[in-house]
Design an enzyme around this catalytic site. Structure first.
Site, PDB file in Angstrom:
ATOM      1  N   GLY A 259       0.701  -1.449  -0.154  1.00  0.00           N
ATOM      2  CA  GLY A 259       0.214  -0.197   0.074  1.00  0.00           C
ATOM      3  C   GLY A 259       0.505   1.490  -0.187  1.00  0.00           C
ATOM      4  N   ASP A 260       1.988   1.273   0.748  1.00  0.00           N
ATOM      5  CA  ASP A 260       2.573   2.640   0.480  1.00  0.00           C
ATOM      6  C   ASP A 260       3.708   2.873  -0.829  1.00  0.00           C
ATOM      7  OD1 ASP A 260       2.301   2.335   3.346  1.00  0.00           O
ATOM      8  OD2 ASP A 260       4.224   1.108   3.482  1.00  0.00           O
TER       9      ASP A 260
HETATM   10  N1  LIG Z   1      -1.022 -10.887  -3.186  1.00  0.00           N
HETATM   11  C1  LIG Z   1      -0.616  -9.971  -4.458  1.00  0.00           C
HETATM   12  N2  LIG Z   1      -0.666  -9.435  -6.000  1.00  0.00           N
HETATM   13  C2  LIG Z   1      -1.063  -9.313  -7.664  1.00  0.00           C
HETATM   14  N3  LIG Z   1      -0.506  -7.466  -6.281  1.00  0.00           N
HETATM   15  C3  LIG Z   1      -1.172  -6.946  -4.656  1.00  0.00           C
HETATM   16  C4  LIG Z   1      -1.326  -7.837  -4.511  1.00  0.00           C
HETATM   17  N4  LIG Z   1      -1.084  -7.572  -2.642  1.00  0.00           N
HETATM   18  C5  LIG Z   1      -1.252  -6.495  -3.132  1.00  0.00           C
HETATM   19  N5  LIG Z   1      -0.511  -5.820  -4.187  1.00  0.00           N
HETATM   20  C6  LIG Z   1      -1.177  -4.791  -5.134  1.00  0.00           C
HETATM   21  O1  LIG Z   1      -0.499  -3.517  -4.279  1.00  0.00           O
HETATM   22  C7  LIG Z   1      -1.731  -2.909  -3.755  1.00  0.00           C
HETATM   23  C8  LIG Z   1      -2.135  -2.623  -2.858  1.00  0.00           C
HETATM   24  O2  LIG Z   1      -2.194  -3.557  -1.789  1.00  0.00           O
HETATM   25  P1  LIG Z   1      -3.425  -3.656  -0.231  1.00  0.00           P
HETATM   26  O3  LIG Z   1      -4.660  -3.598  -1.386  1.00  0.00           O
HETATM   27  O4  LIG Z   1      -3.016  -4.921   0.562  1.00  0.00           O
HETATM   28  O5  LIG Z   1      -2.725  -2.432   0.221  1.00  0.00           O
HETATM   29  P2  LIG Z   1      -2.744  -2.431   1.878  1.00  0.00           P
HETATM   30  O6  LIG Z   1      -3.527  -3.615   2.555  1.00  0.00           O
HETATM   31  O7  LIG Z   1      -3.051  -1.094   2.079  1.00  0.00           O
HETATM   32  O8  LIG Z   1      -0.927  -2.549   1.857  1.00  0.00           O
HETATM   33  P3  LIG Z   1       0.141  -1.645   3.369  1.00  0.00           P
HETATM   34  O9  LIG Z   1      -0.179  -3.659   4.283  1.00  0.00           O
HETATM   35  O10 LIG Z   1       0.822  -1.938   2.364  1.00  0.00           O
HETATM   36  O11 LIG Z   1      -0.851  -0.707   3.856  1.00  0.00           O
HETATM   37  C9  LIG Z   1      -2.799  -3.362  -4.385  1.00  0.00           C
HETATM   38  O12 LIG Z   1      -3.916  -2.506  -5.236  1.00  0.00           O
HETATM   39  C10 LIG Z   1      -2.094  -4.474  -5.505  1.00  0.00           C
HETATM   40  O13 LIG Z   1      -1.423  -2.943  -7.144  1.00  0.00           O
HETATM   41 MG   LIG Z   2      -2.599   0.158   3.538  1.00  0.00          MG
END
Ligand SMILES: Nc1ncnc2c1ncn2[C@@H]1O[C@H](COP(=O)(O)OP(=O)(O)OP(=O)(O)O)[C@@H](O)[C@H]1O
Ligand SMILES: [Mg+2]
Length: 317
Positions: A259-260
Site C-alpha cells: 500500500g505504501d
Molecule cells: N498478492 C498480490 N498480488 C498482486 N498484487 C498485489 C498483491 N497484494 C497487493 N498487491 C498490489 O498492491 C496494492 C496495494 O495492496 P493492498 O490493498 O494490500 O494495500 P494495503 O492493505 O494498504 O497494504 P499495506 O499493508 O502496505 O498498508 C494492490 O492494489 C495491488 O496492486
Molecule cells: Mg495500507
C-alpha cells in the site's frame, strides 16, 4: 534539517509512529523453549518512510518528518543520506519502536512482536507542526498510525494547516484518525477495502458498491479515492471517472508495504501530471515492484516500467 531553512522538495511524507522492522529467522520456533536465531535483518520502516524511499528512487526530491527516538535513529539517518532524502524528523527522547517478525521457514509461520511506540510531548507536536509548515512542497503524504498519547484528531489538524498553506494532501490511515481527517478534506485518500468498509460501516461486495462508497467520500470534498484490494488490484475514483487497475500474476516475496508503494506511485503520477489511467498503472507497478523484491524503496526503474506495461486498466462500469 536546520531550523532556519525552508527546504524545497516535490513531496514530504509524515510518519508520526515509525518503526524499525526486524526479521528474525528461527526454524521450528517454539513458545516456552530456547530458540536459536539463524539470521537477522533490520531495516528502518514506517509508512511515510517507505513512501519517501520509493519516491526518491523514482527520481523525486523528498523530505520526511514525524518523530524518531533519538537513541536509535542511526539506521534512519543512514537511509535518508543514502537516498538523498531531506531529514526533517523531530528527535524525541527514548527509542523508536521495533517490530520483530519471527519468521519460521520450517513451519511456514510468522509471529509478530510489536514494541509500543514512544509518546511525543505537546512540545514535540508543536515542533513537528512548525517543521512541516516550513517545507516548501506541493504534496504532503500523511500516513500510518498515531503514536500513544496523541489525539486521533492530529491528522485533521495537520491536514487543515497544510491545506491553508496551499499544499495538496494524500492521506493513508485508518479508523478514527481517518474519520476525523476527512473533515479537513484531504485531496487523495488510499484506504484498502477493509479500511473503507470500516469507514462506511458496511461490507462492500463488488465494484459498484466500492465505487458508490468512494463517491460518498468525494461528496465530502476528497478529489480522488483509491481503494486498494490486494491481488484484485485497485479502483481509482474521481468525480468524473473510475479506473480499475488489475495486476498481472507475480511471484510475491512479501506483501508488506504494498500500500505504501502504491501511495508513492500515486504521488509520482500526480507530480508528472499523468492522466488517471496512467497514474493507476504507475501506482500499481510501484506496488508490484515492492511485493516482488525485499528491501526498502524500488528495485529499478526498468522493472517498474516493465511492470507498468503488464497492468491492465479499464474504465469501471
Ligand atoms: N498478492 C498480490 N498480488 C498482486 N498484487 C498485489 C498483491 N497484494 C497487493 N498487491 C498490489 O498492491 C496494492 C496495494 O495492496 P493492498 O490493498 O494490500 O494495500 P494495503 O492493505 O494498504 O497494504 P499495506 O499493508 O502496505 O498498508 C494492490 O492494489 C495491488 O496492486
Ligand atoms: Mg495500507
Amino acid at each position: 534539517m536546520q531550523a532556519t531553512r525552508s527546504p524545497m522538495v516535490e513531496a514530504v511524507t509524515v510518519t508520526l509512529n515509525p518503526a524499525i522492522d526486524q526479521t528474525v529467522v528461527i526454524a521450528n520456533f517454539t513458545v516456552g523453549q530456547v530458540n536459536r536465531v539463524e539470521q537477522v535483518t533490520s531495516q528502518p520502516g514506517g509508512k511515510g518512510v517507505n513512501v519517501a524511499a520509493a519516491l526518491a528512487d523514482y527520481g523525486h526530491t523528498v523530505g520526511v518528518t514525524g518523530f524518531l527516538g533519538r537513541e536509535n535513529d542511526g539506521a534512519f539517518a543512514a537511509l535518508f543520506a543514502q537516498k538523498g532524502i531531506t531529514d526533517g524528523f523531530v528527535r524525541i527522547d527514548g527509542l523508536t519502536r521495533t517490530g520483530v517478525k519471527v519468521s519460521d521457514p520450517a513451519q511456514q509461520q510468522t509471529t509478530d512482536i510489536n514494541y509500543p511506540g514512544q509518546a511525543p510531548t505537546p512540545a514535540n507536536l508543536d515542533t513537528l507542526s512548525h517543521r512541516l509548515g516550513q517545507f516548501h512542497t506541493p504534496w504532503v503524504v500523511v500516513s500510518g498510525s498515531i503514536p500513544p498519547g496523541v489525539p486521533p484528531t492530529i491528522y485533521r489538524d495537520l491536514v487543515a494547516m497544510l491545506i491553508a498553506r496551499g499544499r495538496q494532501i494524500v492521506l493513508d490511515t485508518s479508523g478514527d484518525a481517518l474519520r476525523a481527517a476527512l473533515e479537513a478534506a484531504p485531496h487523495i485518500i488510499k484506504p484498502n477495502i477493509h479500511e473503507l468498509e470500516a469507514l462506511v460501516g458496511a461490507s462492500l461486495m463488488g465494484q459498484d458498491a466500492v465505487v458508490e462508497a468512494a463517491h460518498t467520500l468525494l461528496s465530502r470534498g476528497v478529489q480522488m479515492v483509491v481503494v486498494s484490494m490486494g491481488k484484485e488490484g485497485a479502483c481509482f475514483v474521481t468525480a468524473g471517472r473510475v479506473v480499475v487497475a488489475r495486476p498481472p500474476d507475480v511471484t510475491v516475496q512479501s506483501t508488506v508495504g504494498a500500500g505504501d508503494a502504491m501511495v508513492a506511485g500515486i504521488v509520482a503520477g500526480q507530480l508528472r501530471g499523468l492522466p488517471l489511467t496512467e497514474c493507476a498503472r504507475l501506482a500499481t507497478a510501484f506496488s508490484l515492484d515492492r511485493i516482488t523484491h525485499m528491501g526498502v524503496g524500488l528495485s529499478s526503474l526498468a522493472h517498474v516500467n516493465a511492470l507498468m506495461e503488464q497492468v491492465t486498466v479499464d474504465r469501471g462500469a
